[in-house]
Design a protein around this motif. Structure first.
Motif, PDB file in Angstrom:
ATOM      1  N   GLU A  82       1.239   5.790  -4.781  1.00 52.11           N
ATOM      2  CA  GLU A  82       1.505   4.498  -5.408  1.00 52.11           C
ATOM      3  C   GLU A  82       1.032   3.346  -4.523  1.00 52.11           C
ATOM      4  O   GLU A  82       0.486   2.349  -5.021  1.00 52.11           O
ATOM      5  CB  GLU A  82       3.001   4.366  -5.704  1.00 52.11           C
ATOM      6  N   ASN A  84      -0.266   0.108 -10.941  1.00 46.18           N
ATOM      7  CA  ASN A  84       0.285   1.422 -10.621  1.00 46.18           C
ATOM      8  C   ASN A  84       0.496   2.227 -11.903  1.00 46.18           C
ATOM      9  O   ASN A  84       1.595   2.238 -12.470  1.00 46.18           O
ATOM     10  CB  ASN A  84       1.612   1.256  -9.863  1.00 46.18           C
ATOM     11  N   MET A 126       6.286  -0.633  -7.295  1.00 44.46           N
ATOM     12  CA  MET A 126       6.526   0.767  -6.964  1.00 44.46           C
ATOM     13  C   MET A 126       7.969   0.924  -6.493  1.00 44.46           C
ATOM     14  O   MET A 126       8.620  -0.043  -6.090  1.00 44.46           O
ATOM     15  CB  MET A 126       5.574   1.246  -5.867  1.00 44.46           C
TER      16      MET A 126
END
Length: 638
Positions: A319, A329, A413
């Motif tokens: 990520e 992402n 993330m």
């Protein structure tokens, strides 16, 4: 040979499907325990109608027939002899796992290990979910408050290997405190944090063994390394207990257990798991680029299975790389639906439960999953039953495939599910993609669980050590004579300790008082003393149960510990024998309650009035559950 005993044994053998249907056979002080090849061959109604049988029920894979003290020993011998004698497997506990498929066995073992730690994971998971929401919406917290919140949120998950090692060591027959030590070794602060290593903030410890370059980091939050280490540790300890002289057990056995299992865990098990992690990471980087949404289907359908192993933290590197190179992402979009799918599966499973207590437990496990922390839902509900976990993986696969087709992506993330919404607020299309992904996950996993899974039926198959409710049918077939009017009954507590409510006894036969009026005490001392004056009429070979015929006209069974028949007499020392005359407060048996607990068993003392030949109704005293009692406390009286 007693003709009645022979008739009962032959009837039972015939009604359970014959000797060919027996997989393993055992007994405790009151029940015949059998595991069978085909449960459908049992004629339960016929068994209930056999004179002498007081009840029958299934506890997980084990079928138990309640016969009572004395009779069960005779019937067991007859059934064993008729079934082939020494050729019959009498390891009833080991056979329960042996009859399962590998996936079922794996999920069952994980369930057995995780059940004791689920409350801690649920509580800290909710803390984690709330903190995720606060961070996701950009709400600033005072640094001190944030530190305290982080401690509340992460402690159980950081030290998850310790919890697993403690529970796993207990499950595999080792000493739980040694499991705690092994777990603490895996998360020792001297080991580099794996997340920091993945981000390049720390370096792993390099170790050369026989020419192999090994990289060692902390195993905080991991599952698989701790599980393998305690399997090694438990087996090493059990082997040492068989080989090391008693005089050296206290020093040699724990030392060598920790040395062997600890070194293997740090130097081999851990690094091998890291190699597996890197292989998974490399595969994920390749899969995520597959066309037609196939990458999302594979990642969405497998990521939560990887969570089970505790290796999911490796995806932080993936990520980080995606965000650094593209600013988006897509991996997050592929897995967030899988998280919601696990939450939905646990929620629907809980809502379908008829038992209010279990319904509350299972639905609460789903709450933290909706906030992004799935371990309580996975280990407490979905993986425990099996099918909900598979159905949730299906939901994750479908939602991941949709994410791939839509080319959905997050701008953050480490945050997903409901808190992850803020990372999709950069455009209307992204928000719509977020909603479609989660709705599809909920429809697939929730629909599959709702239409194709009945948790109430599955719950009935859970084993007695998981303390789940079992259906018990009692039959009263014996007419009891009465003695002349005026008999007085006064029965003292056989042990010092704390009274326990009968519905809290972790054994359905005792909890339902199938064998007679029952009380239970959590002991605080080792000595078990005579609650009445009378005669010892039965002493189990394993010393965990004793029968007394009292002068006042009642027969009493004192059962020491839950499922302690498996200890085969270890930690029990009898001070009397059948036929001995006893007076109230005479010592009957000494049991080592500390060692019994360390061996993974509950030393709870259960006393039962198995026969009342007086004309007096015997009642439990008014002492409430939780009250302290001693050998002078009257706990049953007319």
């Amino acid at each position: 040979m007693n003709k009645d005993d022979s008739r009962i044994a032959n009837s039972i053998l015939n009604d359970i499907g014959g000797k060919e249907n027996i997989r393993a056979l055992g007994h405790c002080s009151t029940r015949l325990r059998v595991t069978l090849h085909d449960k459908n061959k049992i004629n339960t109604q016929a068994i209930e109608n056999i004179d002498g049988v007081k009840g029958q029920f299934f506890s997980g894979e084990q079928y138990q027939i309640i016969l009572g003290v004395g009779l069960v020993d005779r019937i067991y011998d007859l059934v064993l002899q008729a079934s082939g004698g020494s050729s019959v497997d009498t390891d009833i506990k080991g056979d329960i796992y042996a009859g399962m498929s590998l996936p079922r066995k794996f999920s069952r073992i994980l369930g057995d290990i995780f059940i004791p730690v689920i409350p801690a994971l649920v509580a800290t998971g909710l803390f984690g979910g709330f903190i995720n929401c606060i961070n996701a919406f950009g709400i600033k917290m005072d640094p001190t408050a944030m530190t305290i919140a982080t401690i509340l949120m992460k402690t159980a998950f950081v030290f998850l290997p310790v919890l697993i090692a403690w529970s796993g060591m207990k499950q595999f027959g080792g000493t739980p405190v040694l499991g705690i030590i092994l777990g603490l070794m895996l998360v020792n602060p001297a080991l580099p944090n794996p997340d920091n290593v993945a981000k390049g903030l720390e370096k792993a410890i390099h170790f050369n063994v026989l020419g192999l370059q090994l990289n060692i980091t902390s195993f905080a939050g991991s599952v698989l390394p701790a599980l393998i280490v305690v399997i090694i540790g438990a087996n090493v300890e059990k082997w040492l207990k068989r080989k090391v002289p008693d005089a050296l057990q206290l020093i040699v056995t724990p030392f060598l257990t920790i040395l062997v299992a600890g070194l293997l865990g740090l130097l081999f098990v851990g690094p091998i798991c890291k190699i597996i992690e890197q292989a998974i990471l490399t595969a994920a980087k390749f899969v995520i680029t597959l066309p037609f949404g196939l990458g999302g289907l594979i990642i969405g359908g497998t990521q939560q299975a990887i969570v089970v192993t505790g290796m999911h933290h490796i995806f932080l590197a993936l990520e980080s790389s995606l965000l650094a190179t593209t600013g988006f992402n897509p991996f997050n979009a592929m897995i967030t639906g899988g998280i919601i799918a696990q939450a939905t599966a646990a929620l629907v499973t809980g809502l379908k439960m008829k038992d209010r207590k279990k319904r509350g437990f299972y639905t609460s496990a789903s709450l933290s999953a909706f906030l992004g922390i799935t371990e309580p839902a996975i280990f407490g509900v979905n993986l425990r039953f099996g099918k909900p976990f598979i159905f949730a993986l299906c939901g994750g696969a479908v939602s991941g495939w949709i994410a791939g087709i839509l080319h959905a992506a997050s701008t953050g993330m480490g945050v997903a599910a409901i808190p992850g919404l803020v990372t999709y607020l950069y455009s209307g299309t992204a928000i719509m993609n977020y909603l479609i992904i989660h709705l599809s996950a909920m429809l697939v996993s929730g629909g599959l669980v709702y239409f194709f899974f009945d948790p109430n039926k599955e719950e009935a198959k859970i084993e007695a050590q998981e303390n789940q409710a079992a259906s018990v049918n009692a039959i009263n077939t014996v007419a009891r004579p009465t003695s002349p009017a005026g008999a007085t009954v006064a029965i003292a507590s056989p042990v010092e300790g704390t009274l326990v409510s009968t519905d809290q006894i972790p054994d359905p036969t005792f909890a339902k008082q199938i064998l007679g009026k029952t009380i239970a005490i959590e002991p605080t001392v080792n000595e078990v003393k005579a609650p009445v004056s009378g005669e010892v009429v039965m002493l189990a070979d394993t010393k965990h149960a004793i029968g007394i015929k009292a002068d006042c006209g009642v027969e009493i069974l004192i059962h020491l510990g839950i499922d302690t028949v498996a200890l085969k007499g270890k930690y029990f020392t009898a001070k009397v024998k059948p036929g001995d005359r006893i007076n109230v407060h005479d010592t009957l048996i000494e049991m080592d309650i500390d060692q019994i607990r360390k061996a993974g068993y509950d030393p709870m003392v259960v006393m039962i009035i198995t026969d009342n030949q007086t004309d007096q109704a015997i009642n439990v005293t008014k002492s409430p559950s939780g009250a302290m009692v001693n050998n002078s406390t009257l706990v049953l009286q007319s």
